[in-house]
Scaffold this motif. Sequence first.
Motif, PDB file in Angstrom:
ATOM      1  N   SER A 142      12.505  -2.217   0.162  1.00  0.00           N
ATOM      2  CA  SER A 142      12.112  -2.990  -1.011  1.00  0.00           C
ATOM      3  C   SER A 142      10.916  -2.303  -1.658  1.00  0.00           C
ATOM      4  O   SER A 142      10.051  -1.771  -0.958  1.00  0.00           O
ATOM      5  CB  SER A 142      11.726  -4.410  -0.583  1.00  0.00           C
ATOM      6  N   PRO A 143      10.844  -2.344  -2.975  1.00  0.00           N
ATOM      7  CA  PRO A 143       9.682  -1.779  -3.659  1.00  0.00           C
ATOM      8  C   PRO A 143       8.366  -2.439  -3.243  1.00  0.00           C
ATOM      9  O   PRO A 143       7.300  -1.866  -3.433  1.00  0.00           O
ATOM     10  CB  PRO A 143       9.964  -2.038  -5.140  1.00  0.00           C
ATOM     11  N   LEU A 144       8.445  -3.631  -2.670  1.00  0.00           N
ATOM     12  CA  LEU A 144       7.237  -4.306  -2.199  1.00  0.00           C
ATOM     13  C   LEU A 144       6.468  -3.451  -1.194  1.00  0.00           C
ATOM     14  O   LEU A 144       5.250  -3.567  -1.078  1.00  0.00           O
ATOM     15  CB  LEU A 144       7.588  -5.644  -1.539  1.00  0.00           C
ATOM     16  N   PHE A 145       7.189  -2.600  -0.468  1.00  0.00           N
ATOM     17  CA  PHE A 145       6.568  -1.807   0.593  1.00  0.00           C
ATOM     18  C   PHE A 145       6.256  -0.370   0.172  1.00  0.00           C
ATOM     19  O   PHE A 145       5.873   0.446   1.010  1.00  0.00           O
ATOM     20  CB  PHE A 145       7.444  -1.837   1.854  1.00  0.00           C
ATOM     21  N   ASP A 146       6.425  -0.058  -1.106  1.00  0.00           N
ATOM     22  CA  ASP A 146       6.016   1.262  -1.600  1.00  0.00           C
ATOM     23  C   ASP A 146       4.510   1.404  -1.415  1.00  0.00           C
ATOM     24  O   ASP A 146       3.755   0.473  -1.725  1.00  0.00           O
ATOM     25  CB  ASP A 146       6.377   1.439  -3.077  1.00  0.00           C
ATOM     26  N   GLU A 147       4.087   2.547  -0.934  1.00  0.00           N
ATOM     27  CA  GLU A 147       2.663   2.774  -0.700  1.00  0.00           C
ATOM     28  C   GLU A 147       1.812   2.495  -1.935  1.00  0.00           C
ATOM     29  O   GLU A 147       0.692   2.015  -1.829  1.00  0.00           O
ATOM     30  CB  GLU A 147       2.428   4.207  -0.222  1.00  0.00           C
ATOM     31  N   SER A 148       2.349   2.767  -3.105  1.00  0.00           N
ATOM     32  CA  SER A 148       1.592   2.560  -4.334  1.00  0.00           C
ATOM     33  C   SER A 148       1.343   1.073  -4.616  1.00  0.00           C
ATOM     34  O   SER A 148       0.464   0.728  -5.401  1.00  0.00           O
ATOM     35  CB  SER A 148       2.302   3.199  -5.517  1.00  0.00           C
ATOM     36  N   ASN A 149       2.118   0.199  -3.981  1.00  0.00           N
ATOM     37  CA  ASN A 149       1.978  -1.240  -4.193  1.00  0.00           C
ATOM     38  C   ASN A 149       1.088  -1.902  -3.130  1.00  0.00           C
ATOM     39  O   ASN A 149       0.711  -3.062  -3.298  1.00  0.00           O
ATOM     40  CB  ASN A 149       3.333  -1.930  -4.162  1.00  0.00           C
ATOM     41  N   LEU A 150       0.782  -1.175  -2.053  1.00  0.00           N
ATOM     42  CA  LEU A 150       0.034  -1.763  -0.935  1.00  0.00           C
ATOM     43  C   LEU A 150      -1.411  -1.313  -0.954  1.00  0.00           C
ATOM     44  O   LEU A 150      -1.718  -0.160  -1.247  1.00  0.00           O
ATOM     45  CB  LEU A 150       0.677  -1.372   0.397  1.00  0.00           C
ATOM     46  N   GLU A 151      -2.288  -2.235  -0.589  1.00  0.00           N
ATOM     47  CA  GLU A 151      -3.700  -1.909  -0.463  1.00  0.00           C
ATOM     48  C   GLU A 151      -3.915  -1.107   0.811  1.00  0.00           C
ATOM     49  O   GLU A 151      -3.241  -1.351   1.809  1.00  0.00           O
ATOM     50  CB  GLU A 151      -4.542  -3.194  -0.396  1.00  0.00           C
ATOM     51  N   PRO A 152      -4.862  -0.174   0.768  1.00  0.00           N
ATOM     52  CA  PRO A 152      -5.129   0.628   1.990  1.00  0.00           C
ATOM     53  C   PRO A 152      -5.725  -0.204   3.101  1.00  0.00           C
ATOM     54  O   PRO A 152      -6.263  -1.237   2.933  1.00  0.00           O
ATOM     55  CB  PRO A 152      -6.112   1.680   1.520  1.00  0.00           C
TER      56      PRO A 152
END
Length: 79
Positions: A69-79
Amino acid sequence: MELSQAVSARLSELMEERNMTQYKLFMRSGVPKSTISSIINCKHYSVQLRILHELCQGLDISIIDFFASPLFDESNLEP
């Protein structure tokens, strides 16, 4: 978005796609309804893989499908 929020959103999305209530997911997965509710409401900062695996079994998907899911794209997640 925090990872716990992404897991919550994905679980909610998959349940909605299947017209599945928390109770029905509990019955199919064996994961307590209170745990499912806590995950959906982001009260669990992290989710054990065993629990996620059981939820995926109840949803009749693989863990790979859960994270596809795009929800788990690194660009969508905070470090």
